[in-house]
Design an enzyme around this catalytic site. Structure first.
Site, PDB file in Angstrom:
ATOM      1  CE  LYS A  60      38.506-118.038  31.025  1.00  0.00           C
ATOM      2  NZ  LYS A  60      38.347-118.150  30.128  1.00  0.00           N
TER       3      LYS A  60
ATOM      4  CG  ASP B 199      34.530-117.052  24.822  1.00  0.00           C
ATOM      5  OD1 ASP B 199      34.610-116.650  26.418  1.00  0.00           O
ATOM      6  OD2 ASP B 199      35.643-117.846  24.968  1.00  0.00           O
TER       7      ASP B 199
ATOM      8  CD  GLN C  16      42.557-119.578  28.933  1.00  0.00           C
ATOM      9  OE1 GLN C  16      41.849-119.626  29.365  1.00  0.00           O
ATOM     10  NE2 GLN C  16      43.031-117.731  28.507  1.00  0.00           N
TER      11      GLN C  16
END
Lengths: 361, 361
Positions: free
Chosen positions: B121, B188, B165
């Protein structure tokens, strides 16, 4: 699209020409604000029946006496039973803690129908022992004034549920106002945080919207198996269709949502073991849409012209009852089906809220 | 249930016996935490292929050279195009305002796979000009420490997106931690408020979860008509299946969600013009499940044993590709389909967030 030819479910007579309204949650909405439905026939104000069989509270009894295969899902009687249970629970809560559940209703403006709904809610509260509070604000109130009133109830420990009577005057932003209801007192369950939790596995909403909760309660109390069954929800409104679909899925039905852009609603609906219709189109769902043996929950409450009625109109569902009750294994009548359940669920949500806030099992 | 007999999509060889993981959103989840899926065959670790055709980045080219009817939906190339667009937009934003979008990733513990995802990422951010921030917390951190770190990023104006995460260490409550991410920085899109808004007509989520957003982007960029089409989503996870279904419905598809309790998944799936599969079961969806001409988006990334691979395994989708590509009109390969889109959508969400926070059109 299925053609809009109406059988004996809805023949002759002239049209009711008032605004086409849908009464859900005891509230009057312009149908257009709920769903944009091209299925509505162009001659939608020409949907009637010469039959007066389904007019009054004698609906259930008379329907049962006809040549039908379907069991009548008697929402009126289930709702009464639930209200009795709630009244009993409230006595227990009060005896143990001294707490009396409280419901606040905010009414803006002076719409007659809204006043009637608020009055009915108040009566229903009184009947089970819920304290009701009311804020009546003038039509020309500002959004800030309404939010201030809601904030007052948010901070009032004697209030456990807050309900904003819809529709609001047009100059107000409904979303802003509804979002200002504290999530712990959102007994209507319309807050996006509640709907989000309803959509997610492993999360639980604080409140489930009253009408779809009432539909599920009818299925449960009539012992209808949901897990593994095909379910079709007709209509995808925020207050009924969508949460009903989410609830069915939470109970492991395989759910399809049929809506205004669905090309073959009849074919898809006919696959369903459970049909919940909530679109507000009189007699949309014909007998041919129903799988033999399916269970049909009709949320629609649609006024159609009826010269024989003292009011000049009568109420029918989304489902062509006369046809469907010959095919379905069980069906809700209109009126007397889902309608009475909505207010019972509002009382139930208010009681649950009081129990949760005061940590009473 | 369809029987679990595998064709040449998956024959012979021995099993990959590691934990059955699903990689979504660049994150590794235990599949069991996502979906409980009885469809998984009892011999589920015996799902393999002797074919090495779909092993590498040459997948797309080689698949296209076979005797297939389906157009290959090339996620790798679309994702590159999107990343290039994002890079261009970031230059414009920076030139006009001096603002550089920032993404913060919180990593708790030292799982190797998680470290790899975070590193990837970071690289992807750098490549398009997004600043990346990282908080590495030890495995034995408390929930409060993680939330404190998130709160720091919530209050940091140089951070526009925050990503925790997953998976988190078991002693932490994932819901509490995810809920502490500020809704304006929830790139997200997993916050229930976002999911609620996604479920509701007339409301818009601030962010759409990356993987389902990537699926929709592929459909859009390949010109697939959605309105009025039948769509089936296989799997109902919070992070892919459910939001994918909601997104399809927002674009007026008629959506059915097929899941572990669905009795006839094959029959229902075969009605769909668009299939999105996100269950994490290798080769579950056979050619016979696909309606001729349907568009198939395969979110599954499932490791299956492959003695010919240097790693000892290779990745396959939920869909039996070899069979499906002969029936579908278009299909995503695995790898090279949805996978690369997820990270592109994360970058897109971070850019959108920076634009929104700084009111840049």
């Amino acid at each position: 699209m299925a053609s809009m030819v109406f059988s004996d479910c809805s023949t002759s007579a002239t049209a009711r020409l008032g605004p086409f309204q849908k009464r859900i949650s005891g509230q009057a909405f312009q149908l257009r604000t709920l769903v944009s439905f091209p299925w509505r026939p162009t001659n939608r104000f020409l949907v009637h029946s010469t039959s007066s069989r389904f007019r009054s509270s004698s609906t259930i009894a008379s329907a049962m006496s006809t040549d039908t295969a379907a069991k009548i899902i008697d929402g009126k009687s289930v709702a009464k039973q639930i209200r009795d249970e709630i009244a009993g629970d409230i006595v227990k809560l009060k005896n143990a803690t001294g707490i009396v559940p409280g419901l606040a209703v905010i009414l803006v403006g002076s719409r007659k129908d809204s006043q009637t709904y608020v009055r009915n809610k108040k009566k229903a509260c009184e009947a089970v022992g819920i304290m009701s509070y009311e804020a009546n604000l003038p039509e020309d109130s500002t959004e800030e004034e309404v939010i201030k009133s809601i904030t007052g109830f948010n901070n009032d420990p004697s209030v456990h549920g807050i309900l904003v009577q819809l529709p609001l005057p047009r100059h107000m932003n409904e979303e802003n106002i509804l979002n200002s209801v504290g999530i712990e007192k959102d007994v209507d369950g319309f807050h996006p945080l509640n709907i989000g939790r309803l959509s997610m596995q492993g999360r639980d909403p604080l409140f489930v919207p009253c009408t779809p909760k009432g539909c599920m309660e009818l299925l449960h109390r009539y012992g209808v198996e949901i897990k593994g069954k095909r379910a079709v929800v007709i209509g995808r409104s925020n207050i009924v269709g969508m949460p009903a679909a989410l609830l069915l899925q939470r109970e492991n039905a395989t759910v399809s949502i049929v809506h205004s852009y669905t090309k073959n609603p009849e074919e898809i609906t006919r696959q369903a073991d459970i049909v919940i219709s909530a679109v507000g189109v009189a007699n949309l769902v014909r007998g041919s849409w129903i799988k033999p043996g399916a269970v049909v929950i009709d949320v629609g409450i649609n006024p159609v012209d009826d010269a024989e009625s003292p009011k000049g109109y009568r109420l029918v569902g989304d489902v062509c009852y006369e046809e469907a009750c010959k095919v379905a294994s069980a069906i809700t009548p209109v009126p007397g089906g889902v309608g009475p359940m909505t207010i019972a669920m509002l009382l139930s949500n208010t009681l649950s809220s009081a129990k949760r806030i005061h940590n009473f099992q």
